[in-house]
Write a protein that holds these residues in place. Structure first.
Motif, PDB file in Angstrom:
ATOM      1  N   UNK A 243       0.801  -1.163   0.005  1.00  0.00           N
ATOM      2  CA  UNK A 243       0.068  -0.011  -0.044  1.00  0.00           C
ATOM      3  C   UNK A 243       0.896   1.209   0.021  1.00  0.00           C
ATOM      4  N   UNK A 244       1.936   1.250   0.956  1.00  0.00           N
ATOM      5  CA  UNK A 244       3.102   2.340   0.802  1.00  0.00           C
ATOM      6  C   UNK A 244       3.676   2.504  -0.571  1.00  0.00           C
ATOM      7  N   UNK A 245       3.988   1.591  -0.998  1.00  0.00           N
ATOM      8  CA  UNK A 245       4.675   1.697  -2.741  1.00  0.00           C
ATOM      9  C   UNK A 245       3.561   2.034  -3.544  1.00  0.00           C
ATOM     10  N   UNK A 246       2.442   1.637  -3.427  1.00  0.00           N
ATOM     11  CA  UNK A 246       1.115   2.119  -4.308  1.00  0.00           C
ATOM     12  C   UNK A 246       0.837   3.692  -4.068  1.00  0.00           C
ATOM     13  N   UNK A 247       1.015   4.051  -2.939  1.00  0.00           N
ATOM     14  CA  UNK A 247       0.703   5.494  -2.799  1.00  0.00           C
ATOM     15  C   UNK A 247       1.918   6.246  -2.943  1.00  0.00           C
ATOM     16  N   UNK A 248       3.114   5.836  -2.829  1.00  0.00           N
ATOM     17  CA  UNK A 248       4.314   6.494  -3.666  1.00  0.00           C
ATOM     18  C   UNK A 248       4.292   6.574  -5.143  1.00  0.00           C
ATOM     19  N   UNK A 249       3.698   5.395  -5.895  1.00  0.00           N
ATOM     20  CA  UNK A 249       3.491   5.753  -7.245  1.00  0.00           C
ATOM     21  C   UNK A 249       2.338   6.566  -7.564  1.00  0.00           C
ATOM     22  N   UNK A 250       1.368   6.684  -6.872  1.00  0.00           N
ATOM     23  CA  UNK A 250       0.356   7.728  -7.133  1.00  0.00           C
ATOM     24  C   UNK A 250       0.783   9.067  -7.167  1.00  0.00           C
ATOM     25  N   UNK A 251       1.575   9.339  -5.894  1.00  0.00           N
ATOM     26  CA  UNK A 251       2.268  10.834  -5.748  1.00  0.00           C
ATOM     27  C   UNK A 251       3.253  11.132  -6.886  1.00  0.00           C
ATOM     28  N   UNK A 252       3.967  10.240  -7.255  1.00  0.00           N
ATOM     29  CA  UNK A 252       4.701  10.427  -8.432  1.00  0.00           C
ATOM     30  C   UNK A 252       4.285  10.678  -9.717  1.00  0.00           C
ATOM     31  N   UNK A 253       3.106   9.986  -9.983  1.00  0.00           N
ATOM     32  CA  UNK A 253       2.415  10.115 -11.162  1.00  0.00           C
ATOM     33  C   UNK A 253       1.516  11.492 -10.868  1.00  0.00           C
ATOM     34  N   UNK A 254       1.178  11.747  -9.915  1.00  0.00           N
ATOM     35  CA  UNK A 254       0.205  13.318  -9.847  1.00  0.00           C
ATOM     36  C   UNK A 254       1.252  14.347  -9.944  1.00  0.00           C
ATOM     37  N   UNK A 255       2.620  14.162  -9.614  1.00  0.00           N
ATOM     38  CA  UNK A 255       3.629  15.336  -9.842  1.00  0.00           C
ATOM     39  C   UNK A 255       3.744  15.453 -11.363  1.00  0.00           C
ATOM     40  N   UNK A 256       3.731  14.255 -12.174  1.00  0.00           N
ATOM     41  CA  UNK A 256       3.989  14.189 -13.331  1.00  0.00           C
ATOM     42  C   UNK A 256       2.824  14.964 -14.179  1.00  0.00           C
ATOM     43  N   UNK A 257       1.653  14.318 -13.756  1.00  0.00           N
ATOM     44  CA  UNK A 257       0.284  14.945 -14.587  1.00  0.00           C
ATOM     45  C   UNK A 257       0.209  16.508 -14.224  1.00  0.00           C
ATOM     46  N   UNK A 258       0.459  16.887 -13.028  1.00  0.00           N
ATOM     47  CA  UNK A 258       0.360  18.309 -12.856  1.00  0.00           C
ATOM     48  C   UNK A 258       1.653  19.077 -13.500  1.00  0.00           C
ATOM     49  N   UNK A 259       2.658  18.473 -13.934  1.00  0.00           N
ATOM     50  CA  UNK A 259       3.618  18.999 -14.578  1.00  0.00           C
ATOM     51  C   UNK A 259       3.317  19.187 -16.000  1.00  0.00           C
TER      52      UNK A 259
END
Length: 307
Positions: A243-259
């Motif tokens: 779950x922690x790894x999945x949350x980390x992945x979501x956060x990195x994806x969100x950074x990329x999307x907002x960029x």
């Protein structure tokens, strides 16, 4: 993985080639004084050899450790190697000619180069996604390790596809083409006005939107997740880690999307916009917290072998 095993991986030799080409290009930064659009002409090939080399080494490790028994592993590596090789050869050749490799349609030869590069990288992208799918469906991989690999490969795939925003011709370029004037098709810049200072070496604008930033960031987030997966192999596989790894992945994806969103709005990621800067800061803090949680987990008592 021992060197004898590395020698059987086409992507490993692709990485070796990129490392050799990087070393060969370095003296040209000082010996060749030519510039293109205000940038030293050999910087672009250097950036690409470093990027492709890093991708090749990490993907070779992933495919050997987790997909060594996949019957299409060798052929998939060969296709990834050939398509990336084509890209690098044309970028280097165009630099030697003093011509832009991307968006350049000023002559028939430049149009062919741009078209072939686009085709080869599209094939590369499809086979990259295929590797990610094979990792996703592999049941023998520990859940948290698989989570890390899938997010890394998935975000890299997303970062590759957003490059097509750059290749779409702008309205003014389409008008020029209608008049029979062929110079450029597409651009990495979004927005108008003063581009501001460029980021050293990378050449990214500090004011205008530059799609190369999320493209680069998302592609090389993959290496972070590959290193994380290697680390998680030593840890106890647990639901919490997954779950922690999945949350980390979501956060990195969100950074990329907002960029991507900020870039499409014509604003540089490095421009201190209160909204975007606050979001990036929050995401980074949460990512660091997730990494701390993963590091704090106990290690396995006995090693497991991934088949």
């Amino acid at each position: 993985m021992e060197f004898a095993n590395y020698r059987k991986q086409p992507l490993f030799w692709n990485g070796i080639f990129m490392a050799g080409l990087t070393i060969a290009i370095l003296p040209l930064l000082f010996l060749d004084t030519r510039t293109l659009l205000g940038t030293q002409i050999w910087i672009k090939p250097l950036k690409f050899t470093l990027s492709v080399g890093l991708y090749s080494f990490t993907t070779a490790w992933v495919m050997f450790i987790f997909l060594n028994d996949w019957k299409y592993s060798y052929r998939t590596q060969m296709i990834l190697t050939i398509t990336s090789f084509i890209e690098i050869v044309f970028i280097t050749l165009q630099a030697a000619r003093g011509e832009a490799s991307h968006f350049n349609i000023s002559t028939l030869w430049n149009q062919i180069v741009f078209s072939v590069m686009g085709t080869s990288i599209s094939i590369f992208w499809l086979f990259h996604l295929w590797v990610g799918y094979q990792i996703f469906r592999k049941k023998a991989i520990p859940h948290s390790v698989k989570e890390s690999l899938v997010w890394g490969l998935g975000i890299a795939g997303f970062a590759m596809i957003i490059a097509f925003f750059m290749t779409s011709p702008r309205p003014e370029q389409l008008e020029s083409m209608k008049q029979g004037i062929f110079q450029t098709s597409g651009s990495h810049n979004f927005g108008t006005g003063d581009p501001g200072k460029e980021i050293f070496f990378f050449g990214w604008s500090t004011k205008l939107g530059d799609m190369r930033v999320p493209h680069f960031f998302g592609m090389h987030v993959m290496q972070i997740f590959v290193f994380l997966s290697a680390y998680l192999m030593k840890k106890v596989d647990s639901v919490q880690n997954q779950i922690t790894t999945r949350f980390t992945g979501i956060l990195f994806l969100l950074i990329t999307v907002f960029m991507v969103i900020q870039t499409l709005n014509g604003e540089s990621v490095f421009h201190l916009n209160p909204l975007y800067t606050s979001l990036y800061g929050l995401f980074v803090i949460l990512i660091l917290f997730c990494f701390f949680k993963l590091i704090a987990q106990p290690e396995k008592i006995s090693k497991q072998v991934i088949v």
